[in-house]
Every structure is written in structure tokens, then in C-alpha cells.
Design a protein around this motif. Structure first.
Motif, PDB file in Angstrom:
ATOM      1  N   LEU A   9      10.481  -3.744  17.069  1.00  0.00           N
ATOM      2  CA  LEU A   9       9.231  -3.530  16.335  1.00  0.00           C
ATOM      3  C   LEU A   9       8.856  -4.769  15.527  1.00  0.00           C
ATOM      4  O   LEU A   9       7.693  -5.197  15.524  1.00  0.00           O
ATOM      5  CB  LEU A   9       9.375  -2.322  15.409  1.00  0.00           C
ATOM      6  CG  LEU A   9       8.170  -2.029  14.490  1.00  0.00           C
ATOM      7  CD1 LEU A   9       6.924  -1.738  15.317  1.00  0.00           C
ATOM      8  CD2 LEU A   9       8.485  -0.867  13.561  1.00  0.00           C
ATOM      9  N   LEU A  10       9.849  -5.366  14.863  1.00  0.00           N
ATOM     10  CA  LEU A  10       9.581  -6.557  14.066  1.00  0.00           C
ATOM     11  C   LEU A  10       9.142  -7.718  14.947  1.00  0.00           C
ATOM     12  O   LEU A  10       8.240  -8.490  14.581  1.00  0.00           O
ATOM     13  CB  LEU A  10      10.815  -6.945  13.255  1.00  0.00           C
ATOM     14  CG  LEU A  10      11.127  -6.042  12.057  1.00  0.00           C
ATOM     15  CD1 LEU A  10      12.517  -6.347  11.496  1.00  0.00           C
ATOM     16  CD2 LEU A  10      10.084  -6.225  10.965  1.00  0.00           C
ATOM     17  N   GLU A  11       9.770  -7.845  16.118  1.00  0.00           N
ATOM     18  CA  GLU A  11       9.373  -8.912  17.033  1.00  0.00           C
ATOM     19  C   GLU A  11       7.928  -8.713  17.507  1.00  0.00           C
ATOM     20  O   GLU A  11       7.162  -9.677  17.646  1.00  0.00           O
ATOM     21  CB  GLU A  11      10.326  -8.952  18.232  1.00  0.00           C
ATOM     22  CG  GLU A  11      11.709  -9.501  17.863  1.00  0.00           C
ATOM     23  CD  GLU A  11      12.727  -9.315  18.984  1.00  0.00           C
ATOM     24  OE1 GLU A  11      12.389  -8.605  19.971  1.00  0.00           O
ATOM     25  OE2 GLU A  11      13.843  -9.858  18.886  1.00  0.00           O
ATOM     26  N   THR A  12       7.547  -7.447  17.745  1.00  0.00           N
ATOM     27  CA  THR A  12       6.167  -7.153  18.135  1.00  0.00           C
ATOM     28  C   THR A  12       5.200  -7.517  17.010  1.00  0.00           C
ATOM     29  O   THR A  12       4.126  -8.109  17.250  1.00  0.00           O
ATOM     30  CB  THR A  12       6.025  -5.664  18.488  1.00  0.00           C
ATOM     31  OG1 THR A  12       6.909  -5.344  19.566  1.00  0.00           O
ATOM     32  CG2 THR A  12       4.593  -5.340  18.882  1.00  0.00           C
ATOM     33  N   MET A  13       5.579  -7.161  15.781  1.00  0.00           N
ATOM     34  CA  MET A  13       4.722  -7.459  14.636  1.00  0.00           C
ATOM     35  C   MET A  13       4.630  -8.967  14.410  1.00  0.00           C
ATOM     36  O   MET A  13       3.573  -9.481  14.031  1.00  0.00           O
ATOM     37  CB  MET A  13       5.263  -6.756  13.389  1.00  0.00           C
ATOM     38  CG  MET A  13       5.202  -5.239  13.478  1.00  0.00           C
ATOM     39  SD  MET A  13       5.987  -4.394  12.086  1.00  0.00           S
ATOM     40  CE  MET A  13       4.854  -4.842  10.776  1.00  0.00           C
ATOM     41  N   ILE A  48       9.577   0.555   1.501  1.00  0.00           N
ATOM     42  CA  ILE A  48       8.368   0.709   2.302  1.00  0.00           C
ATOM     43  C   ILE A  48       8.413  -0.180   3.535  1.00  0.00           C
ATOM     44  O   ILE A  48       9.104  -1.199   3.570  1.00  0.00           O
ATOM     45  CB  ILE A  48       7.113   0.374   1.467  1.00  0.00           C
ATOM     46  CG1 ILE A  48       7.191  -1.064   0.937  1.00  0.00           C
ATOM     47  CG2 ILE A  48       6.942   1.359   0.339  1.00  0.00           C
ATOM     48  CD1 ILE A  48       5.930  -1.501   0.179  1.00  0.00           C
ATOM     49  N   ALA A  49       7.663   0.223   4.555  1.00  0.00           N
ATOM     50  CA  ALA A  49       7.556  -0.590   5.762  1.00  0.00           C
ATOM     51  C   ALA A  49       6.747  -1.851   5.478  1.00  0.00           C
ATOM     52  O   ALA A  49       5.978  -1.922   4.510  1.00  0.00           O
ATOM     53  CB  ALA A  49       6.879   0.223   6.871  1.00  0.00           C
ATOM     54  N   THR A  50       6.939  -2.827   6.350  1.00  0.00           N
ATOM     55  CA  THR A  50       6.244  -4.104   6.159  1.00  0.00           C
ATOM     56  C   THR A  50       4.727  -3.933   6.155  1.00  0.00           C
ATOM     57  O   THR A  50       4.015  -4.568   5.361  1.00  0.00           O
ATOM     58  CB  THR A  50       6.647  -5.081   7.270  1.00  0.00           C
ATOM     59  OG1 THR A  50       8.067  -5.242   7.252  1.00  0.00           O
ATOM     60  CG2 THR A  50       5.985  -6.425   7.075  1.00  0.00           C
ATOM     61  N   THR A  51       4.232  -3.054   7.035  1.00  0.00           N
ATOM     62  CA  THR A  51       2.775  -2.855   7.095  1.00  0.00           C
ATOM     63  C   THR A  51       2.244  -2.278   5.782  1.00  0.00           C
ATOM     64  O   THR A  51       1.174  -2.676   5.306  1.00  0.00           O
ATOM     65  CB  THR A  51       2.427  -1.911   8.256  1.00  0.00           C
ATOM     66  OG1 THR A  51       3.220  -0.717   8.139  1.00  0.00           O
ATOM     67  CG2 THR A  51       2.714  -2.570   9.594  1.00  0.00           C
ATOM     68  N   VAL A  52       2.994  -1.341   5.189  1.00  0.00           N
ATOM     69  CA  VAL A  52       2.576  -0.763   3.912  1.00  0.00           C
ATOM     70  C   VAL A  52       2.606  -1.829   2.824  1.00  0.00           C
ATOM     71  O   VAL A  52       1.693  -1.934   1.996  1.00  0.00           O
ATOM     72  CB  VAL A  52       3.464   0.438   3.527  1.00  0.00           C
ATOM     73  CG1 VAL A  52       3.092   0.978   2.143  1.00  0.00           C
ATOM     74  CG2 VAL A  52       3.356   1.534   4.565  1.00  0.00           C
ATOM     75  N   GLY A  53       3.690  -2.622   2.833  1.00  0.00           N
ATOM     76  CA  GLY A  53       3.778  -3.697   1.848  1.00  0.00           C
ATOM     77  C   GLY A  53       2.644  -4.679   1.980  1.00  0.00           C
ATOM     78  O   GLY A  53       2.100  -5.159   0.976  1.00  0.00           O
ATOM     79  N   SER A  60      -0.156  -5.348  -0.840  1.00  0.00           N
ATOM     80  CA  SER A  60      -0.329  -6.702  -1.376  1.00  0.00           C
ATOM     81  C   SER A  60      -1.785  -7.144  -1.283  1.00  0.00           C
ATOM     82  O   SER A  60      -2.275  -7.869  -2.150  1.00  0.00           O
ATOM     83  CB  SER A  60       0.580  -7.690  -0.634  1.00  0.00           C
ATOM     84  OG  SER A  60       0.206  -7.798   0.731  1.00  0.00           O
ATOM     85  N   MET A  61      -2.510  -6.680  -0.249  1.00  0.00           N
ATOM     86  CA  MET A  61      -3.927  -7.001  -0.140  1.00  0.00           C
ATOM     87  C   MET A  61      -4.726  -6.333  -1.264  1.00  0.00           C
ATOM     88  O   MET A  61      -5.684  -6.906  -1.788  1.00  0.00           O
ATOM     89  CB  MET A  61      -4.468  -6.555   1.218  1.00  0.00           C
ATOM     90  CG  MET A  61      -3.905  -7.310   2.420  1.00  0.00           C
ATOM     91  SD  MET A  61      -4.193  -9.103   2.357  1.00  0.00           S
ATOM     92  CE  MET A  61      -2.624  -9.678   1.671  1.00  0.00           C
ATOM     93  N   VAL A  62      -4.336  -5.113  -1.629  1.00  0.00           N
ATOM     94  CA  VAL A  62      -5.005  -4.437  -2.741  1.00  0.00           C
ATOM     95  C   VAL A  62      -4.711  -5.176  -4.051  1.00  0.00           C
ATOM     96  O   VAL A  62      -5.601  -5.367  -4.881  1.00  0.00           O
ATOM     97  CB  VAL A  62      -4.568  -2.961  -2.839  1.00  0.00           C
ATOM     98  CG1 VAL A  62      -5.264  -2.273  -4.019  1.00  0.00           C
ATOM     99  CG2 VAL A  62      -4.905  -2.223  -1.554  1.00  0.00           C
ATOM    100  N   VAL A  63      -3.449  -5.605  -4.242  1.00  0.00           N
ATOM    101  CA  VAL A  63      -3.097  -6.366  -5.444  1.00  0.00           C
ATOM    102  C   VAL A  63      -3.922  -7.648  -5.512  1.00  0.00           C
ATOM    103  O   VAL A  63      -4.457  -8.013  -6.570  1.00  0.00           O
ATOM    104  CB  VAL A  63      -1.583  -6.699  -5.467  1.00  0.00           C
ATOM    105  CG1 VAL A  63      -1.262  -7.602  -6.658  1.00  0.00           C
ATOM    106  CG2 VAL A  63      -0.763  -5.430  -5.541  1.00  0.00           C
ATOM    107  N   ALA A  64      -4.038  -8.335  -4.386  1.00  0.00           N
ATOM    108  CA  ALA A  64      -4.829  -9.570  -4.349  1.00  0.00           C
ATOM    109  C   ALA A  64      -6.281  -9.292  -4.722  1.00  0.00           C
ATOM    110  O   ALA A  64      -6.906 -10.061  -5.470  1.00  0.00           O
ATOM    111  CB  ALA A  64      -4.743 -10.207  -2.958  1.00  0.00           C
TER     112      ALA A  64
END
Length: 634
Positions: free
Chosen positions: A223-227, A470-475, A479-483
Motif C-alpha cells: 500500500l505504501l509503495e502504491t501511495m 492515523i493513516a498517512t492519508t488522514v495525516g 496537515s492540509m487543514v492545519v496549513a
């Protein structure tokens, strides 16, 4: 307020026999308490924590001595149902008073005793946590607190780090997810994961064996390699040499930022000038319309007065005819009739001389009166005519000024349009560079996670396959909301925000939050907790709907606070020169439809924010106005 289930705080109060009620009211959107130290500002947060089931004793202070009960009033949204909690300062259960909006109404209404520990209430009763979570739509959620699969129940206390951010947590360098000093990192991670996804660990039954763990490890790696491949594809959409490289080295992009800032200022000035010209043009057109309306009224009056003058002249002619007729009647009254020659005594209708005299005199008097009226009327006509000429002269001057404004607008529009195009083009280049950097940062973070997964050893007795955190996608989404929050606060140069699952914290522009000074750590921490609320509302996830922030704007502290917090470092000084403190309150106020914010500060707020927040100053025992949360002991 929000259409999502939430609780909106309205009032915190304290009562005691023979004591004056001490209370603070909370605004629907933003409340600010600021002023002198040791005035009870931070105590408000501690008291709210106590009323929401804290297991610690009542955090009494010197001024609270003699107070016996604490009341916390709130409204359950979206139904708008008022509730007041009552608890003794000596501890014990919490009383739930349905329908009460303050301590006065709560005293006369029936109450329900609630336990303070989730799932530990006496038989036949429930706990405050279960009551509140039931309203929020959370029912018996289980959280894995270790990789071996040990589970605890999610309680309302699990929300506290995201609702009540005290000064120690705000300024500290520990993870913002930390529940308390004794909590395990795995528990903190998974509690956060439940808040950010709504998915609990009820399905976890046992520890995986080594084969299962290996399979899970391979799946995670795949999954990480796909991402990572997807991240590489996103990076490839941008030119290899970005139009503006924001990552060549610290300070290398200052010149480009100065160009963008200067162009933005010039564009803003041109836009402001064009707006001013358009306002002036609109005002001139209004003035011209007003002058024309007034001139039209005068012109109409002059026409009517001209008709009146003709009527007066006609009346004078008629009266003169009557006067002359009466004169001739008097002249020939004692003479034979000029028509038939009859003697005066034999004429058909003899006229009395007195009657003819009176008629003659009345005509003379009336003619004199009308002639005076004509004189007055002509003077008025002359005055109105002069006034009309002045108005027409003013209209000509206003039209000349309007023509001048039109010429200026005609010249300014192309210049403003050109500046706009230039600014947007340069801003687009910056956005491309920023997006590329964010994609690179996400790719690098995924690569580090993949490396960690490949290094992970599987063994019996450990649930290696259980996801902690949390999963990377959630993080990435968070982080986009924080930005976005930081940019709305106009935090300078937010090039990229990344969630770090290792430290359970954000990093901004490549730097961990804890690597900054206290003031910057506080701003990042505040942005994260506000972002969590926004994220939960965007994803329709449970959240109580309020956030209490103690000292979020420490960067704006003055010299009086240097002894306690230290002097401003060089970056904090730059930050203190920005409008962030005002944009902070403007942004929180704009979120009134999704949440409620309570802020505590030692420093004075920006001037004129009373329209954005309910502001309460605590002056301290030696100050004027309200001295603190409790009445002075003096």
C-alpha cells in the motif's frame, strides 16, 4: 450554531453560603479573558475540566475559599436543549439538571446524579461521559491501547486534549495528543485515530501470529509503495525546475517573496485607488441628481408663479374695468340716459350713489392689494431665478468633475488589470512551487514509513499488524487543514505542513513544532486543535464543538512577561510584527457556525476586536474594573 451534535458552553459559576456568586458567561462564537496574572483566568479552564468529570480534586485557589458548588451550563446542539451541571467543590458525583440554564434555575429543578467515570456508575444510573457521548453519537467505542490488542473504552475524557489546552500543554514540547502524564503513546495514537476517523478497535480479537503479521506487513508495504508511486506521479506534473524554487536553501527565496509582496502591495494600492475613484464618481452622480431635482422643483415653481402673475394682471384689468364703469355710472347718475334720453327719475333701474361709491372704492383697494402681491411675487421670481442659475452653474461644475473622474477611471482600469494579471501569474508560480514541495514532503514521509515497515520484525505475542495512530492519508488531509488555518491567520510563509506519525505532531516548513520557541509552539498547537474541530465537522465526525486555548498568542507578549516566558527570539520578533493576532480572532469568529472558542491571554488583545469576541478583562487586585474570576478578598 452547528447542525452537528455538540455542546455549547454558556456559563460557569460558583456559589457558597454568604458568598457573592462568581460567574463568567461564554459567547456563542469567541470569548476572550485577558489581563493580570493570578486573577483566575486559567482557573476557568481547570474548573470546566473539573465539571466534565476530571478525577483530580477541585483545583481551588485562595479566592475560591468558601465556595461550595460549581455550576457549568451549556446548550445541547442542534436541539437547543439547556442543561446545567452541579458539583460540590469537595468532589463526588455530578448532578445533571435538564432544562436549567444557570445556577438559579438549577436550584429549583430536579436533578439526576451521574458518575464521573465512564462505565463505573452505580447500578441503575449512568455516567456523565456516557450521557454526553450518547448525545454526540458515540456508543461503547473500544480503543486498542497496546499492540498486543488490549482495549479500553473511549470516554468523554478522551476528548479533553482537543477541547481544553492548558498553558503547560500549549507551550510544551510533548505531543499534542498526550492524554495525561501516565498515558501510553499507543493509547494516545489510537484515541486520536478514532477521533479522526470514527473507526474503533472493537473488531480486534487476538494477537496476530507471525504469518499473519508478515502478510499484514507485506500488504502495508504494498500500500505504501502504491501511495509513493501516486506521490511521484503528482510530483511529475510539475516542471523539474520549478519556476520559483522554495527549497534551495534557507533564505534563498526572500527576493522572490519580496517581489510578490511588492507587486501585491502595488496591485492593492491601484485597486484601492480605482475603488476610491468609483466611489467619488457615484457620489458626484448622486450630487448631480440632487441638483437637477432641486432645479426642476424651482423651474416648476417659476412656471406656476408666472401663471399666477398673469392671473393677477388679469384681475387688475377686470377691477379697473369695474372701477371705470362705476365712475361713469356716478358721472351720469343725474343726467338723462345716453341711450334713450330718459330723465333720471324715469330711468328703468336707478342706482344709489352710495352703492356705486362703495363699489368704486372696493375696486381701488383690491387693485392696490393685487399690485402689492405682484410686487412680492416678482421679487420671489427674481430670487428663485437667481437660485436656479446658481444650481445650473453647480451642475455644470459637477459634470466637469464627473468628466475628470471618468477620465481618471478610464486611465486607471488598464493599469489595475495589468497589475492584477502580473500578481496572479506570480502567485500561480508560487502555488505551483508550494504544491510541488508538499507533494515531495508527502512522498518522503511515505518513504520513511515504508522503510520503517520493512525494518519491522514480526514475532508471536505482539500484534504487529495493529495500526497505531492515523493513516498517512488522514495525516496528510489534517496537515492540509492545519496549513489552511495558519494561512487564514496570515502566518508568514507556510510552505508546507506535514503530519509526523513518529512524533505525533506537525512539522511546518520542514521543522518539528517542538524545535521552535514557546510562542511559535503555541501558535502551531492552537492551529492543530482548531484544525481537528474543522476536520471533524468536514467529515461529519463526533466532536463536542468547543475549544479552550490558554496563551495561544504568547508571541505577542510584552517585556513584563519576559521573566516568566523568556524574551522573544528573532523569529518571534518577526512574527510579532505581523497581523496574526487580529487574523486569529477574525478566523475563529468566522467559525461560529461549526464551533465555539474560549481564549485566555495575559497580554492585551488587538484594539477593536469587541465585534469579533466577547472580551472580559481581569484587572487584578490592584486594577480598575473586574479584578478577577472571584470577588477580591480585600
Amino acid at each position: 450554531m452547528t447542525s452537528a451534535p455538540a455542546m455549547r458552553l454558556t456559563r460557569l459559576s460558583f456559589t457558597g453560603k454568604g458568598k457573592e456568586v462568581a460567574a463568567v458567561d461564554f459567547a456563542r462564537a469567541v470569548s476572550l479573558f485577558y489581563g493580570s496574572s493570578n486573577a483566575g483566568k486559567s482557573f476557568i479552564l481547570k474548573a470546566v475540566d473539573y465539571m466534565l468529570g476530571s478525577g483530580d480534586p477541585f483545583p481551588g485557589i485562595e479566592q475560591s475559599a468558601g465556595y461550595e458548588h460549581v455550576f457549568l451550563s451549556f446548550v445541547l446542539e442542534p436541539v437547543g436543549r439547556p442543561v446545567t451541571l452541579r458539583r460540590s467543590t469537595r468532589g463526588g458525583d455530578i448532578e445533571w439538571v435538564e432544562g436549567a440554564s444557570d445556577e438559579v434555575s438549577a436550584a429549583s429543578m430536579p436533578s439526576e446524579a451521574l458518575g464521573t467515570r465512564h462505565g463505573k456508575a452505580r447500578k441503575g444510573s449512568t455516567s456523565l461521559s456516557e450521557k454526553l457521548l450518547g448525545h454526540l453519537g458515540v456508543h461503547d467505542a473500544k480503543i486498542a491501547v497496546t499492540q498486543a490488542g488490549k482495549k479500553d473504552t473511549f470516554s468523554i475524557r478522551s476528548f479533553m486534549p482537543y477541547l481544553l489546552v492548558d498553558e503547560t500543554s500549549m507551550l510544551g514540547d510533548e505531543s499534542p495528543l498526550r492524554q495525561h502524564s501516565r498515558s501510553m503513546p499507543g493509547a494516545d495514537k489510537n484515541l486520536f485515530r478514532f477521533i479522526m476517523t470514527g473507526m474503533d478497535d472493537s473488531s480486534i480479537v487476538r494477537v496476530q501470529n507471525s504469518n499473519e503479521a508478515k502478510t499484514s506487513k507485506a500488504a502495508k508495504a504494498e500500500l505504501l509503495e502504491t501511495m509513493i508511486a501516486e506521490a511521484e506521479a503528482r510530483i511529475a506534473r510539475f516542471p523539474e525546475n520549478s519556476p520559483i524554487d522554495l527549497a534551495d536553501g534557507e533564505g534563498s527565496d526572500d527576493g522572490e517573496y519580496e517581489v510578490l509582496s511588492s507587486l501585491g502591495d502595488t496591485f492593492a494600492e491601484a485597486q484601492t485607488e480605482l475603488d476610491r475613484l468609483r466611489v467619488d464618481r457615484r457620489n458626484l452622480m448622486i450630487d448631480i441628481d440632487d441638483v437637477r431635482d432641486e432645479a426642476s422643483e424651482i423651474d416648476t415653481s417659476l412656471m406656476r408663479y408666472g401663471d399666477l402673475e398673469k392671473t393677477f394682471i388679469s384681475d387688475i384689468r377686470r377691477l379697473k374695468a369695474i372701477e371705470e364703469g362705476g365712475y361713469f355710472l356716478l358721472r351720469f347718475d343725474d343726467q338723462p340716459c345716453p341711450v334713450c334720453g330718459a330723465d333720471p327719475g324715469h330711468q328703468h333701474r336707478p342706482h344709489e350713489q352710495g352703492e356705486l361709491e362703495r363699489q368704486h372704492q372696493a375696486s381701488v383697494v383690491e387693485i392696490a392689494k393685487i399690485e402689492r402681491d405682484i410686487k412680492d411675487l416678482r421679487e420671489l421670481i427674481v430670487s428663485l431665478t437667481a437660485q436656479l442659475e446658481r444650481l445650473r452653474g453647480r451642475e455644470r461644475r459637477l459634470k466637469e468633475a464627473l468628466d475628470d473622474i471618468d477620465a481618471q477611471i478610464k486611465a486607471a482600469v488598464p493599469q489595475e488589470a495589468s497589475l492584477r494579471r502580473g500578481y496572479l501569474e506570480l502567485q500561480s508560480k508560487f502555488n505551483q512551487a508550494r504544491l510541488r514541495n508538499e507533494a515531495v514532503a508527502a512522498r518522503d514521509a511515505l518513504q520513511r514509513q515504508l522503510d520503517d515497515v520493512k525494518k519491522l520484525k514480526t514475532s508471536r505475542g505482539r500484534a504487529e499488524g495493529i495500526t497505531m495512530g492515523i493513516a498517512t492519508t488522514v495525516g496528510h488531509e489534517l496537515s492540509m487543514v492545519v496549513a489552511d488555518v495558519l494561512r487564514k491567520w496570515e502566518y508568514p510563509r507556510v510552505d508546507g505542513v506535514v503530519w509526523n506519525n513518529d512524533t505525533d505532531d506537525i512539522q511546518v516548513n520542514g521543522h518539528q513544532r517542538r524545535q521552535n520557541g514557546k510562542g511559535v509552539r503555541a501558535i502551531y498547537h492552537s492551529a492543530l486543535k482548531v484544525a481537528v474541530l474543522i476536520y471533524c465537522r468536514q467529515k461529519s465526525l463526533p466532536h463536542p464543538g468547543f475549544v479552550f486555548l490558554d496563551s495561544p498568542l504568547l508571541t505577542y507578549r510584552g517585556p513584563l512577561l519576559y521573566e516568566k516566558y523568556g524574551e522573544l527570539d528573532s523569529y518571534e520578533k518577526q512574527l510579532a510584527a505581523t497581523p496574526l493576532s487580529r487574523r486569529f480572532y477574525e478566523h475563529l469568529s468566522s467559525l461560529a457556525d461549526i464551533g465555539q472558542f474560549i481564549v485566555v491571554e495575559n497580554t492585551d488583545p488587538p484594539s477593536g476586536i469587541e465585534s469579533l469576541a466577547r472580551v472580559q478583562a481581569f484587572a487584578g487586585e490592584n486594577g480598575d474594573g473586574r479584578q478577577g474570576l472571584f470577588p477580591s478578598l480585600r
